[in-house]
Design a protein around this motif. Structure first.
Motif, PDB file in Angstrom:
ATOM      1  N   ARG A  52       0.846  -1.199   0.000  1.00  0.00           N
ATOM      2  CA  ARG A  52       0.000   0.000   0.000  1.00  0.00           C
ATOM      3  C   ARG A  52       0.877   1.242   0.000  1.00  0.00           C
ATOM      4  O   ARG A  52       1.919   1.276   0.654  1.00  0.00           O
ATOM      5  N   VAL A  53       0.445   2.249  -0.714  1.00  0.00           N
ATOM      6  CA  VAL A  53       1.090   3.558  -0.700  1.00  0.00           C
ATOM      7  C   VAL A  53      -0.002   4.619  -0.737  1.00  0.00           C
ATOM      8  O   VAL A  53      -1.149   4.345  -1.102  1.00  0.00           O
ATOM      9  N   VAL A  54       0.365   5.824  -0.355  1.00  0.00           N
ATOM     10  CA  VAL A  54      -0.568   6.947  -0.399  1.00  0.00           C
ATOM     11  C   VAL A  54      -0.328   7.711  -1.698  1.00  0.00           C
ATOM     12  O   VAL A  54       0.786   8.178  -1.957  1.00  0.00           O
ATOM     13  N   ALA A  55      -1.354   7.806  -2.537  1.00  0.00           N
ATOM     14  CA  ALA A  55      -1.281   8.612  -3.759  1.00  0.00           C
ATOM     15  C   ALA A  55      -1.586  10.056  -3.372  1.00  0.00           C
ATOM     16  O   ALA A  55      -2.660  10.351  -2.845  1.00  0.00           O
ATOM     17  N   VAL A  56      -0.631  10.965  -3.621  1.00  0.00           N
ATOM     18  CA  VAL A  56      -0.752  12.329  -3.103  1.00  0.00           C
ATOM     19  C   VAL A  56      -1.296  13.326  -4.121  1.00  0.00           C
ATOM     20  O   VAL A  56      -1.608  14.463  -3.762  1.00  0.00           O
ATOM     21  N   GLY A  57      -1.401  12.934  -5.394  1.00  0.00           N
ATOM     22  CA  GLY A  57      -1.812  13.892  -6.409  1.00  0.00           C
ATOM     23  C   GLY A  57      -0.675  14.834  -6.757  1.00  0.00           C
ATOM     24  O   GLY A  57       0.467  14.652  -6.326  1.00  0.00           O
ATOM     25  N   SER A  58      -0.988  15.858  -7.521  1.00  0.00           N
ATOM     26  CA  SER A  58       0.045  16.779  -8.003  1.00  0.00           C
ATOM     27  C   SER A  58      -0.006  18.152  -7.356  1.00  0.00           C
ATOM     28  O   SER A  58       1.000  18.860  -7.324  1.00  0.00           O
ATOM     29  N   LEU A  77       8.259   8.165  -1.920  1.00  0.00           N
ATOM     30  CA  LEU A  77       8.988   8.635  -0.749  1.00  0.00           C
ATOM     31  C   LEU A  77       8.456   7.902   0.476  1.00  0.00           C
ATOM     32  O   LEU A  77       7.363   7.335   0.442  1.00  0.00           O
ATOM     33  N   ALA A  78       9.222   7.904   1.550  1.00  0.00           N
ATOM     34  CA  ALA A  78       8.784   7.299   2.806  1.00  0.00           C
ATOM     35  C   ALA A  78       8.913   8.331   3.919  1.00  0.00           C
ATOM     36  O   ALA A  78       9.772   9.212   3.862  1.00  0.00           O
ATOM     37  N   LEU A  79       8.052   8.225   4.910  1.00  0.00           N
ATOM     38  CA  LEU A  79       8.086   9.128   6.062  1.00  0.00           C
ATOM     39  C   LEU A  79       8.478   8.350   7.308  1.00  0.00           C
ATOM     40  O   LEU A  79       7.863   7.333   7.635  1.00  0.00           O
ATOM     41  N   SER A  80       9.500   8.827   7.997  1.00  0.00           N
ATOM     42  CA  SER A  80       9.896   8.280   9.293  1.00  0.00           C
ATOM     43  C   SER A  80       9.538   9.326  10.344  1.00  0.00           C
ATOM     44  O   SER A  80      10.030  10.456  10.287  1.00  0.00           O
ATOM     45  N   HIS A  81       8.688   8.970  11.289  1.00  0.00           N
ATOM     46  CA  HIS A  81       8.170   9.972  12.220  1.00  0.00           C
ATOM     47  C   HIS A  81       7.837   9.346  13.565  1.00  0.00           C
ATOM     48  O   HIS A  81       7.625   8.140  13.682  1.00  0.00           O
ATOM     49  N   LEU A 128       3.623   8.253  -1.485  1.00  0.00           N
ATOM     50  CA  LEU A 128       4.269   8.398  -0.182  1.00  0.00           C
ATOM     51  C   LEU A 128       3.901   7.188   0.663  1.00  0.00           C
ATOM     52  O   LEU A 128       2.727   6.790   0.711  1.00  0.00           O
ATOM     53  N   TRP A 129       4.896   6.595   1.332  1.00  0.00           N
ATOM     54  CA  TRP A 129       4.615   5.475   2.243  1.00  0.00           C
ATOM     55  C   TRP A 129       4.690   5.985   3.673  1.00  0.00           C
ATOM     56  O   TRP A 129       5.690   6.580   4.087  1.00  0.00           O
ATOM     57  N   VAL A 130       3.608   5.760   4.427  1.00  0.00           N
ATOM     58  CA  VAL A 130       3.521   6.172   5.829  1.00  0.00           C
ATOM     59  C   VAL A 130       3.021   4.978   6.628  1.00  0.00           C
ATOM     60  O   VAL A 130       1.961   4.425   6.315  1.00  0.00           O
ATOM     61  N   ASP A 131       3.757   4.577   7.643  1.00  0.00           N
ATOM     62  CA  ASP A 131       3.398   3.355   8.371  1.00  0.00           C
ATOM     63  C   ASP A 131       1.990   3.393   8.940  1.00  0.00           C
ATOM     64  O   ASP A 131       1.240   2.418   8.853  1.00  0.00           O
ATOM     65  N   ASP A 138      -5.031  -2.255  13.227  1.00  0.00           N
ATOM     66  CA  ASP A 138      -5.719  -3.181  14.136  1.00  0.00           C
ATOM     67  C   ASP A 138      -5.888  -4.565  13.513  1.00  0.00           C
ATOM     68  O   ASP A 138      -6.720  -5.353  13.970  1.00  0.00           O
ATOM     69  N   ASP A 139      -5.095  -4.856  12.490  1.00  0.00           N
ATOM     70  CA  ASP A 139      -5.095  -6.185  11.873  1.00  0.00           C
ATOM     71  C   ASP A 139      -3.747  -6.838  12.186  1.00  0.00           C
ATOM     72  O   ASP A 139      -2.739  -6.531  11.537  1.00  0.00           O
ATOM     73  N   PRO A 140      -3.684  -7.729  13.182  1.00  0.00           N
ATOM     74  CA  PRO A 140      -2.397  -8.307  13.603  1.00  0.00           C
ATOM     75  C   PRO A 140      -1.637  -8.995  12.477  1.00  0.00           C
ATOM     76  O   PRO A 140      -0.410  -8.885  12.399  1.00  0.00           O
ATOM     77  N   LEU A 141      -2.343  -9.693  11.587  1.00  0.00           N
ATOM     78  CA  LEU A 141      -1.663 -10.401  10.502  1.00  0.00           C
ATOM     79  C   LEU A 141      -1.051  -9.416   9.507  1.00  0.00           C
ATOM     80  O   LEU A 141       0.092  -9.582   9.068  1.00  0.00           O
ATOM     81  N   ASP A 142      -1.820  -8.391   9.140  1.00  0.00           N
ATOM     82  CA  ASP A 142      -1.295  -7.394   8.206  1.00  0.00           C
ATOM     83  C   ASP A 142      -0.119  -6.653   8.835  1.00  0.00           C
ATOM     84  O   ASP A 142       0.893  -6.400   8.176  1.00  0.00           O
ATOM     85  N   TRP A 143      -0.255  -6.311  10.114  1.00  0.00           N
ATOM     86  CA  TRP A 143       0.822  -5.582  10.798  1.00  0.00           C
ATOM     87  C   TRP A 143       2.086  -6.431  10.857  1.00  0.00           C
ATOM     88  O   TRP A 143       3.189  -5.947  10.612  1.00  0.00           O
ATOM     89  N   GLU A 144       1.928  -7.713  11.147  1.00  0.00           N
ATOM     90  CA  GLU A 144       3.094  -8.593  11.228  1.00  0.00           C
ATOM     91  C   GLU A 144       3.779  -8.716   9.866  1.00  0.00           C
ATOM     92  O   GLU A 144       5.011  -8.647   9.762  1.00  0.00           O
ATOM     93  N   ASP A 145       2.991  -8.894   8.803  1.00  0.00           N
ATOM     94  CA  ASP A 145       3.557  -9.053   7.460  1.00  0.00           C
ATOM     95  C   ASP A 145       4.241  -7.774   6.985  1.00  0.00           C
ATOM     96  O   ASP A 145       5.373  -7.796   6.495  1.00  0.00           O
ATOM     97  N   GLU A 146       3.549  -6.641   7.110  1.00  0.00           N
ATOM     98  CA  GLU A 146       4.061  -5.396   6.547  1.00  0.00           C
ATOM     99  C   GLU A 146       5.180  -4.780   7.389  1.00  0.00           C
ATOM    100  O   GLU A 146       6.113  -4.186   6.849  1.00  0.00           O
ATOM    101  N   SER A 147       5.098  -4.900   8.703  1.00  0.00           N
ATOM    102  CA  SER A 147       6.159  -4.337   9.548  1.00  0.00           C
ATOM    103  C   SER A 147       7.478  -5.071   9.328  1.00  0.00           C
ATOM    104  O   SER A 147       8.554  -4.486   9.456  1.00  0.00           O
ATOM    105  N   ALA A 148       7.404  -6.347   8.950  1.00  0.00           N
ATOM    106  CA  ALA A 148       8.623  -7.117   8.675  1.00  0.00           C
ATOM    107  C   ALA A 148       9.331  -6.624   7.414  1.00  0.00           C
ATOM    108  O   ALA A 148      10.518  -6.896   7.220  1.00  0.00           O
ATOM    109  N   LYS A 149       8.613  -5.890   6.563  1.00  0.00           N
ATOM    110  CA  LYS A 149       9.183  -5.395   5.305  1.00  0.00           C
ATOM    111  C   LYS A 149       9.688  -3.957   5.410  1.00  0.00           C
ATOM    112  O   LYS A 149      10.155  -3.388   4.420  1.00  0.00           O
TER     113      LYS A 149
END
Length: 218
Positions: A52-58, A77-81, A128-131, A138-149
């Motif tokens: 998943r990514v956030v489409a920001v438009g122009s 781009l990615a955001l670390s915050h 833009l990718w934002v965690d 609130d989906d443990p399986l999705d969080w486990e899969d995506e956080s590992a990446k």
């Protein structure tokens, strides 16, 4: 008294996203990084997008939405915050996942997210990718899969925006700089000079404040 003094080239650093020179400022340093750090800094190029990514438009005012399984190569781009305490940043949950694919509401009190979206647009990057938005919190399986990446996601990003001076989403990416003092003089040759002095900024240590476990269960 011992002073920690750092001497370098003075740079006018914008303190507002709307600053007229911020696009050139960002591009100048990106170009400098790519040209002067061969083998160390990643050259922007299309890569396989995260799930998943956030489409920001122009432009400001364009619809911001979550794109899932885009199935194409593109720059992002990615955001670390730091999430901070309390309500935290806007989040994708199982209850609003479908709605976020149509439109993510304005970021409200998350100025950091708003600024990151504007910078992504200024650099003409589509995603833009934002965690907090790209992982279903609130989906443990999705969080486990995506956080590992996450390490790979940050590594593949054309640029990571690090909100290192922001303790939470309300602060934004850019902060007022320390007051600058100017010293003028004339050297032994009779040539005038100027020296600008300011306090060395101390970046917010969000590593100690940011805890993935707290975010998952907060």
């Amino acid at each position: 008294m011992l002073l920690n003094i750092v001497i370098g080239h003075g740079v006018d650093i914008p303190t507002q996203i709307q600053h007229t020179g911020i696009t050139n400022f960002l591009k100048r340093y990106i170009d400098q990084c790519q040209n002067n750090h061969p083998g160390k800094c990643k050259k922007p190029e299309p890569v396989s997008l995260p799930k998943r990514v956030v489409a920001v438009g122009s432009h400001s005012g364009d619809v911001v939405k979550l794109v899932e399984d885009a199935g194409k190569d593109a720059e992002y781009l990615a955001l670390s915050h730091s999430w901070g305490s309390g309500q935290g940043p806007p989040k994708t949950l199982r209850t609003n996942l479908k709605a976020h694919k149509d439109s993510i509401p304005p970021s409200g009190n998350s100025k950091t997210l708003h600024d990151a979206i504007e910078i992504t647009r200024l650099l003409q990057i589509p995603y833009l990718w934002v965690d907090s938005l790209c992982i279903v919190q609130d989906d443990p399986l999705d969080w486990e899969d995506e956080s590992a990446k996450m390490a790979l996601i940050y590594a593949d990003a054309s640029l990571t925006i690090a909100a290192s001076s922001a303790p939470n989403g309300e602060t934004g990416l850019l902060a007022d700089r320390a007051k600058v003092h100017r010293i003028q003089g004339v050297d032994t040759r009779g040539v005038g000079y100027k020296i600008y002095v300011r306090e060395q900024p101390s970046h917010y240590n969000f590593v100690e404040q940011f805890n993935y476990h707290d975010n998952l269960n907060g």
